[in-house]
Design a protein around this motif. Structure first.
Motif, PDB file in Angstrom:
ATOM      1  N   THR A 127       0.840  -1.203   0.000  1.00  0.00           N
ATOM      2  CA  THR A 127       0.000   0.000   0.000  1.00  0.00           C
ATOM      3  C   THR A 127       0.872   1.249   0.000  1.00  0.00           C
ATOM      4  O   THR A 127       0.620   2.208  -0.738  1.00  0.00           O
ATOM      5  CB  THR A 127      -0.941  -0.009   1.221  1.00  0.00           C
ATOM      6  OG1 THR A 127      -1.753  -1.184   1.147  1.00  0.00           O
ATOM      7  CG2 THR A 127      -1.830   1.212   1.242  1.00  0.00           C
ATOM      8  N   ASP A 142      -2.930  -1.902  -5.832  1.00  0.00           N
ATOM      9  CA  ASP A 142      -2.295  -2.309  -4.588  1.00  0.00           C
ATOM     10  C   ASP A 142      -2.891  -3.708  -4.307  1.00  0.00           C
ATOM     11  O   ASP A 142      -3.920  -3.832  -3.708  1.00  0.00           O
ATOM     12  CB  ASP A 142      -2.695  -1.259  -3.554  1.00  0.00           C
ATOM     13  CG  ASP A 142      -2.713  -1.747  -2.133  1.00  0.00           C
ATOM     14  OD1 ASP A 142      -2.365  -2.907  -1.874  1.00  0.00           O
ATOM     15  OD2 ASP A 142      -3.101  -0.937  -1.271  1.00  0.00           O
ATOM     16  N   SER A 183      -6.064   0.937   4.494  1.00  0.00           N
ATOM     17  CA  SER A 183      -4.809   1.648   4.755  1.00  0.00           C
ATOM     18  C   SER A 183      -4.579   2.825   3.817  1.00  0.00           C
ATOM     19  O   SER A 183      -3.827   3.727   4.161  1.00  0.00           O
ATOM     20  CB  SER A 183      -3.609   0.704   4.752  1.00  0.00           C
ATOM     21  OG  SER A 183      -3.904  -0.484   4.128  1.00  0.00           O
ATOM     22  N   ASP A 210      -7.491  -3.320   0.224  1.00  0.00           N
ATOM     23  CA  ASP A 210      -7.110  -3.615   1.595  1.00  0.00           C
ATOM     24  C   ASP A 210      -8.299  -3.458   2.540  1.00  0.00           C
ATOM     25  O   ASP A 210      -8.812  -2.363   2.699  1.00  0.00           O
ATOM     26  CB  ASP A 210      -6.006  -2.624   1.971  1.00  0.00           C
ATOM     27  CG  ASP A 210      -5.248  -3.093   3.166  1.00  0.00           C
ATOM     28  OD1 ASP A 210      -5.827  -3.832   3.975  1.00  0.00           O
ATOM     29  OD2 ASP A 210      -4.076  -2.706   3.284  1.00  0.00           O
TER      30      ASP A 210
HETATM   31 MG   LIG Z   1      -1.988  -3.038   1.846  1.00  0.00          MG
END
Ligand SMILES: [Mg+2]
Ligand SMILES: Nc1ncnc2c1ncn2[C@@H]1O[C@H](COP(=O)(O)OP(=O)(O)OP(=O)(O)O)[C@@H](O)[C@H]1O
Length: 319
Positions: free
Chosen positions: A16, A136, A43, A39
């Motif tokens: 991230t 990500d 995050s 995520d």
């Molecule tokens: Mg992450």
């Protein structure tokens, strides 16, 4: 550099952080950039001090940068509801209950999250009109298995299609005895649905091979290096070469005049990590494109700027 850029790696290595920094770098170079986060811990919200959802949202204080967070849990729900709706139209009410039960079970299948996320990735790759989309990726090894879904599913769907075509054909012949069939495979809704799925995965496979670049984030420790080796190999197996490795969380070196237990510990640690980075440089095909030191605090704000500058990853668009 391709339009779609993925940052993979083991849980917690800094995917991230690195993808946020890279997205920031692309946006800073004037590219209309979308960062796609998967995520569940939100995050990206921590990195940018702003909450995001499923729709691309401009990031306050950054020009040309948008973020979307795909919640894996919600993605699974949507994915399974979609299947349920489609099947519900096709089958008798008696079977609907059974479908409900199977779908409940499917929720708990390992890989359900990845399958649903991959569906969302495909949507994003199809629909986004950004110059650059940075993914990500989810931390599990399942992500890599998903990248091979186009081939697996393609073959599977082909086999299903021919069975279904044969069964529609037989059904018609037995029902009408050799006359022109009323129901043909051409207009069959289930075959249409399967074709659509297949086409979707073909699109994904083609796009990943032709328009995507993969980076892996690693930490300078044995476990992370081992995982990186596996990831490089499984990506290569799918004809998806890794363009570079980002080594994150290197220990800063103490000044030469510094003495004492803490300084000695740091020097030893630095020596071990240098050995690991050398291993990465010497035994891996993809080059190490950045070595990022551990900061005293989470990487956000000015620190994100710093990390972005440390990434030796091009931002230019394909010619
Ligand atoms: Mg992450
Ligand atoms: N170089 C660094 N210096 C200081 N903190 C860092 C650094 N890199 C990452 N972190 C911090 O470590 C934590 C984990 O990093 P990050 O969220 O980027 O990892 P991740 O690979 O995305 O994790 P996950 O697999 O859980 O999604 C975060 O709090 C992040 O701010």
């Amino acid at each position: 550099m391709d339009r779609f850029v993925f940052f993979g790696g083991k849980g917690g290595v800094g995917k991230t952080t690195v993808s946020s920094a890279y997205a920031h770098k692309c946006a800073g170079a004037g590219l209309d950039t979308l960062l796609v986060s998967t995520d569940p811990a939100h995050s990206t919200a921590d990195v940018f001090d702003q909450s995001f959802d499923d729709d691309p949202t401009p990031v306050d204080g950054y020009d040309s940068l948008e973020v979307m967070e795909i919640d894996p849990e919600e993605a699974v729900d949507e994915h399974l509801m979609g299947i349920k709706r489609q099947l519900g139209d096709q089958v008798s009410p008696a079977i609907v209950n059974e479908i409900d039960r199977q779908i409940e079970l499917a929720h708990q299948t390992p890989g359900a999250h990845e399958a649903a996320l991959f569906d969302r990735f495909i949507d994003v790759m199809r629909e986004s009109d950004h110059d650059r989309v940075v993914f990500d990726t989810s931390p599990t090894g399942g992500t890599l298995r998903l990248l091979s879904l186009p081939e697996y599913l393609g073959g599977w769907i082909d086999r299903l299609l021919s069975k279904r075509e044969a069964s529609v054909d037989l059904y018609e012949k037995s029902a009408i005895g050799g006359r022109e069939p009323r129901r043909t495979a051409v207009g069959d809704p289930i075959i249409a649905r399967l074709r659509e799925r297949k086409e979707n995965f073909e699109f994904a496979g083609r796009t990943l091979r032709e328009e995507a670049t993969f980076y892996l984030v690693a930490n300078p420790d044995e476990l992370s290096i081992r995982e990186t080796r596996r990831s490089v190999a499984s990506l290569a197996e799918r004809d998806l070469p890794v363009a570079g490795l980002v080594v994150n969380r290197l220990t800063p070196e103490p000044e030469s005049h510094e003495e004492g237990r803490g300084a000695r510990f740091l020097r030893d640690r630095v020596a071990t990590e240098r050995e690991r980075v050398r291993e990465l440089e010497e035994t891996f095909d993809p080059p190490v494109v950045a070595t990022i030191e551990t900061r005293v605090a989470e990487v956000k704000g000015d620190l994100l700027d710093e990390v972005a500058r440390e990434l030796d990853i091009a931002v230019d668009l394909p010619a």
